[in-house]
Structure formats: structure tokens, C-alpha cells
Design a protein around this motif. Structure first.
Motif, PDB file in Angstrom:
ATOM      1  N   VAL A 115      15.562  -5.403   2.715  1.00 19.29           N
ATOM      2  CA  VAL A 115      15.896  -5.081   1.332  1.00 19.29           C
ATOM      3  C   VAL A 115      17.288  -5.614   1.032  1.00 19.29           C
ATOM      4  O   VAL A 115      18.271  -5.196   1.640  1.00 19.29           O
ATOM      5  CB  VAL A 115      15.843  -3.560   1.088  1.00 19.29           C
ATOM      6  N   VAL A 116      17.354  -6.545   0.116  1.00 17.29           N
ATOM      7  CA  VAL A 116      18.635  -7.129  -0.270  1.00 17.29           C
ATOM      8  C   VAL A 116      19.042  -6.533  -1.607  1.00 17.29           C
ATOM      9  O   VAL A 116      18.340  -6.704  -2.608  1.00 17.29           O
ATOM     10  CB  VAL A 116      18.525  -8.664  -0.395  1.00 17.29           C
ATOM     11  N   PRO A 117      20.135  -5.779  -1.641  1.00 12.94           N
ATOM     12  CA  PRO A 117      20.530  -5.158  -2.908  1.00 12.94           C
ATOM     13  C   PRO A 117      20.878  -6.201  -3.960  1.00 12.94           C
ATOM     14  O   PRO A 117      21.484  -7.230  -3.660  1.00 12.94           O
ATOM     15  CB  PRO A 117      21.759  -4.321  -2.522  1.00 12.94           C
ATOM     16  N   ARG A 118      20.447  -5.940  -5.175  1.00 13.84           N
ATOM     17  CA  ARG A 118      20.764  -6.862  -6.257  1.00 13.84           C
ATOM     18  C   ARG A 118      22.200  -6.641  -6.710  1.00 13.84           C
ATOM     19  O   ARG A 118      22.659  -5.501  -6.795  1.00 13.84           O
ATOM     20  CB  ARG A 118      19.807  -6.635  -7.433  1.00 13.84           C
ATOM     21  N   PRO A 119      22.919  -7.710  -7.005  1.00  9.68           N
ATOM     22  CA  PRO A 119      24.303  -7.542  -7.456  1.00  9.68           C
ATOM     23  C   PRO A 119      24.360  -6.830  -8.798  1.00  9.68           C
ATOM     24  O   PRO A 119      23.512  -7.039  -9.667  1.00  9.68           O
ATOM     25  CB  PRO A 119      24.802  -8.990  -7.577  1.00  9.68           C
ATOM     26  N   ARG A 120      25.330  -5.963  -8.925  1.00  9.02           N
ATOM     27  CA  ARG A 120      25.496  -5.251 -10.185  1.00  9.02           C
ATOM     28  C   ARG A 120      26.199  -6.148 -11.195  1.00  9.02           C
ATOM     29  O   ARG A 120      27.098  -6.909 -10.854  1.00  9.02           O
ATOM     30  CB  ARG A 120      26.312  -3.976  -9.980  1.00  9.02           C
ATOM     31  N   LEU A 121      25.763  -6.025 -12.437  1.00  2.13           N
ATOM     32  CA  LEU A 121      26.401  -6.798 -13.500  1.00  2.13           C
ATOM     33  C   LEU A 121      27.629  -6.049 -13.996  1.00  2.13           C
ATOM     34  O   LEU A 121      27.572  -4.851 -14.260  1.00  2.13           O
ATOM     35  CB  LEU A 121      25.416  -7.016 -14.658  1.00  2.13           C
ATOM     36  N   ARG A 122      28.709  -6.753 -14.079  1.00  2.00           N
ATOM     37  CA  ARG A 122      29.927  -6.132 -14.591  1.00  2.00           C
ATOM     38  C   ARG A 122      29.991  -6.324 -16.099  1.00  2.00           C
ATOM     39  O   ARG A 122      29.818  -7.428 -16.607  1.00  2.00           O
ATOM     40  CB  ARG A 122      31.161  -6.758 -13.943  1.00  2.00           C
ATOM     41  N   LEU A 123      30.205  -5.236 -16.786  1.00  2.00           N
ATOM     42  CA  LEU A 123      30.313  -5.305 -18.237  1.00  2.00           C
ATOM     43  C   LEU A 123      31.767  -5.559 -18.606  1.00  2.00           C
ATOM     44  O   LEU A 123      32.657  -4.798 -18.228  1.00  2.00           O
ATOM     45  CB  LEU A 123      29.831  -3.995 -18.869  1.00  2.00           C
ATOM     46  N   LEU A 124      31.998  -6.648 -19.291  1.00  4.81           N
ATOM     47  CA  LEU A 124      33.358  -7.005 -19.686  1.00  4.81           C
ATOM     48  C   LEU A 124      33.636  -6.467 -21.084  1.00  4.81           C
ATOM     49  O   LEU A 124      32.880  -6.717 -22.020  1.00  4.81           O
ATOM     50  CB  LEU A 124      33.535  -8.523 -19.670  1.00  4.81           C
ATOM     51  N   ALA A 125      34.705  -5.728 -21.195  1.00  5.11           N
ATOM     52  CA  ALA A 125      35.068  -5.190 -22.514  1.00  5.11           C
ATOM     53  C   ALA A 125      35.540  -6.326 -23.407  1.00  5.11           C
ATOM     54  O   ALA A 125      36.297  -7.199 -22.978  1.00  5.11           O
ATOM     55  CB  ALA A 125      36.174  -4.144 -22.363  1.00  5.11           C
ATOM     56  N   SER A 126      35.063  -6.329 -24.633  1.00  5.44           N
ATOM     57  CA  SER A 126      35.488  -7.385 -25.558  1.00  5.44           C
ATOM     58  C   SER A 126      36.898  -7.095 -26.040  1.00  5.44           C
ATOM     59  O   SER A 126      37.306  -5.950 -26.183  1.00  5.44           O
ATOM     60  CB  SER A 126      34.531  -7.445 -26.756  1.00  5.44           C
ATOM     61  N   VAL A 158       0.813  -1.219   0.000  1.00  8.51           N
ATOM     62  CA  VAL A 158       0.000   0.000   0.000  1.00  8.51           C
ATOM     63  C   VAL A 158       0.847   1.269   0.000  1.00  8.51           C
ATOM     64  O   VAL A 158       0.321   2.368   0.160  1.00  8.51           O
ATOM     65  CB  VAL A 158      -0.983   0.017   1.196  1.00  8.51           C
ATOM     66  N   ARG A 159       2.150   1.127  -0.199  1.00 11.63           N
ATOM     67  CA  ARG A 159       3.003   2.307  -0.311  1.00 11.63           C
ATOM     68  C   ARG A 159       2.772   2.989  -1.653  1.00 11.63           C
ATOM     69  O   ARG A 159       2.411   2.341  -2.638  1.00 11.63           O
ATOM     70  CB  ARG A 159       4.471   1.907  -0.172  1.00 11.63           C
ATOM     71  N   SER A 160       2.990   4.286  -1.703  1.00  9.69           N
ATOM     72  CA  SER A 160       2.788   5.024  -2.952  1.00  9.69           C
ATOM     73  C   SER A 160       4.070   5.168  -3.754  1.00  9.69           C
ATOM     74  O   SER A 160       4.039   5.606  -4.909  1.00  9.69           O
ATOM     75  CB  SER A 160       2.208   6.412  -2.658  1.00  9.69           C
ATOM     76  N   GLU A 161       5.186   4.802  -3.154  1.00 12.52           N
ATOM     77  CA  GLU A 161       6.460   4.918  -3.858  1.00 12.52           C
ATOM     78  C   GLU A 161       7.425   3.882  -3.317  1.00 12.52           C
ATOM     79  O   GLU A 161       7.137   3.173  -2.355  1.00 12.52           O
ATOM     80  CB  GLU A 161       7.043   6.324  -3.691  1.00 12.52           C
ATOM     81  N   GLY A 162       8.588   3.806  -3.943  1.00 17.32           N
ATOM     82  CA  GLY A 162       9.582   2.825  -3.540  1.00 17.32           C
ATOM     83  C   GLY A 162       9.515   1.600  -4.426  1.00 17.32           C
ATOM     84  O   GLY A 162       8.568   1.414  -5.197  1.00 17.32           O
ATOM     85  N   PRO A 163      10.519   0.731  -4.324  1.00 15.34           N
ATOM     86  CA  PRO A 163      10.546  -0.468  -5.165  1.00 15.34           C
ATOM     87  C   PRO A 163       9.390  -1.404  -4.830  1.00 15.34           C
ATOM     88  O   PRO A 163       9.006  -1.550  -3.672  1.00 15.34           O
ATOM     89  CB  PRO A 163      11.898  -1.111  -4.822  1.00 15.34           C
ATOM     90  N   VAL A 164       8.839  -2.019  -5.849  1.00 17.87           N
ATOM     91  CA  VAL A 164       7.750  -2.974  -5.651  1.00 17.87           C
ATOM     92  C   VAL A 164       8.342  -4.317  -5.254  1.00 17.87           C
ATOM     93  O   VAL A 164       9.273  -4.815  -5.884  1.00 17.87           O
ATOM     94  CB  VAL A 164       6.913  -3.123  -6.937  1.00 17.87           C
ATOM     95  N   VAL A 165       7.817  -4.901  -4.191  1.00 20.44           N
ATOM     96  CA  VAL A 165       8.269  -6.208  -3.741  1.00 20.44           C
ATOM     97  C   VAL A 165       7.864  -7.252  -4.775  1.00 20.44           C
ATOM     98  O   VAL A 165       6.741  -7.227  -5.296  1.00 20.44           O
ATOM     99  CB  VAL A 165       7.656  -6.545  -2.368  1.00 20.44           C
ATOM    100  N   ASP A 166       8.775  -8.166  -5.088  1.00 22.73           N
ATOM    101  CA  ASP A 166       8.490  -9.201  -6.079  1.00 22.73           C
ATOM    102  C   ASP A 166       7.210  -9.952  -5.725  1.00 22.73           C
ATOM    103  O   ASP A 166       7.045 -10.435  -4.605  1.00 22.73           O
ATOM    104  CB  ASP A 166       9.655 -10.196  -6.162  1.00 22.73           C
TER     105      ASP A 166
END
Length: 204
Positions: free
Chosen positions: A192-203, A128-136
Motif C-alpha cells: 500500500v503506497v500512501p497517496r500524497p496529500r494535496l497542499r492547499l495554497l491560500a490565495s 474478495v475482501r469485504s472492506e478496505g480500499p479498493v485496488v485500482d
């Protein structure tokens, strides 16, 4: 008789007829709403079955939840200690008629409040929150829209109501129970568990 008299003596809200719990149940049966104005933890520990909880210790929060969840014009019985009940009656003056006061709501029903990590036990999570991340997996319906969107929810499955500080979740959860939802709990904190960031590997 002695118990009834003691209950009536405890009710000292000027201008409001004092009621016992039995009186409140009787007027509930003819369409009145029992509004418990104690803070959510006290309400959760015990209250009149079918009552709705909107805490009156903060005028702004009370008025926001009042306007969102309490139909205008419905007869209201205020439940809670005399001081806070008197303030609630003042804040209800232009919204709904207050027809009585129950000083001691008793412990006829309790509310279940769970931690965020336990939310999976509910098949239906209402955010019922009006803002913030939506729980899965949750349904996001801001508190201001709940009354108009009740038909989107299933009353026959276990439901958990999520809010940030527990005020709106207690108000909405109690409203759902009053509307016939059979199994309603509250989520009073969310890990709230932060999602791991994806590392972009340079080709190469």
C-alpha cells in the motif's frame, strides 16, 4: 497395489471410506467435489487438479468459507492429513455429505501465488475482501457473494484473486479453477503506497 494399500493405511478418519487419488478423480467425474483442507501454502505446493481449498485449522474461518463457497448437498471428498480431515468432516456434517477421505492429495497441480506489485500481469483482479480500499482496476466481490456473481467475471483471461491473509484468496482461486477459469493466481500481499496529500495554497 502396494502404493494403493499404503495410501489407504494412512487414512484413519473414523467413518470415512479411505480413497486413493485415483478414487477421488473417479468420483470427481460424477459430480463430487474434492475439498482440500490443508493450509493454503501446502495446497499451493501441490494438490489434486480441480480440488477446492478451504483450510480447516480454524473453525470460524472454515465455516465462513464453507457457507460462502460450498454448495450444500454436494458430495465431498476431504483431502488432507487424518486429524484435520476429521475436523473438517465434523464441520461439514450439516452442510454436505462427506463420501471419502484422501490422506495424500499429491502434487498433480500447483497454485501460483504472487506479490501485490506483480498484480498487473493479470488482466482481471478480483478483490474478495469485504472492506478496505479498493485496488485500482480491481473488481470488488466479497467472498460471500462470489458464487452468485461468477457471471460477472471472464474465465478466458488471466485472473488474480486478492485477499488479506491468503485464506479466502486460496479458496476462491481454487474454486474458479474448478469452474473452468484457465489462468488463476493469488495476490498474497499488497504493497500500500500512501497517496500524497494535496497542499492547499491560500490565495493572496
Amino acid at each position: 497395489m502396494a502404493q494403493r494399500m499404503l495410501s489407504l493405511v494412512r487414512s484413519t478418519v473414523a467413518g470415512l471410506p479411505p480413497m486413493t487419488r485415483a478414487d477421488a478423480v473417479r468420483v470427481q467425474g460424477v459430480g463430487a467435489l474434492v475439498l482440500d483442507v490443508r493450509e493454503p501454502a501446502a495446497f499451493a505446493a501441490g494438490h489434486l487438479p480441480g480440488s477446492v481449498n478451504i483450510a480447516a485449522d480454524d473453525d470460524v474461518c472454515f465455516c465462513v468459507l464453507r457457507d460462502a463457497l460450498l454448495p450444500s448437498g454436494v458430495d465431498v471428498v476431504v483431502a488432507g492429513p487424518a486429524g484435520i480431515a476429521a475436523r473438517a468432516a465434523e464441520l461439514l456434517a450439516d452442510h454436505a455429505p462427506v463420501v471419502g477421505h484422501v490422506a495424500d492429495p499429491g502434487r498433480g497441480a500447483v497454485s501460483r501465488r504472487v506479490a501485490g506489485v506483480e498484480r498487473a500481469v493479470a488482466r482481471q483482479v478480483l478483490d474478495v475482501r469485504s472492506e478496505g480500499p479498493v485496488v485500482d482496476g480491481a473488481v470488488r466481490i466479497p467472498v460471500a457473494d462470489v458464487l452468485g456473481r461468477l457471471a460477472e467475471l471472464r474465465p478466458d483471461v488471466a485472473t488474480a484473486v486478492l485477499d488479506t491473509d491468503g485464506r479466502a484468496s486460496s479458496a476462491v482461486a481454487s474454486l474458479l479453477r474448478a469452474c473452468g477459469f484457465g489462468d488463476v493466481s493469488e495476490i498474497v500481499e499488497v504493497a500500500v503506497v500512501p497517496r500524497p496529500r494535496l497542499r492547499l495554497l491560500a490565495s493572496a
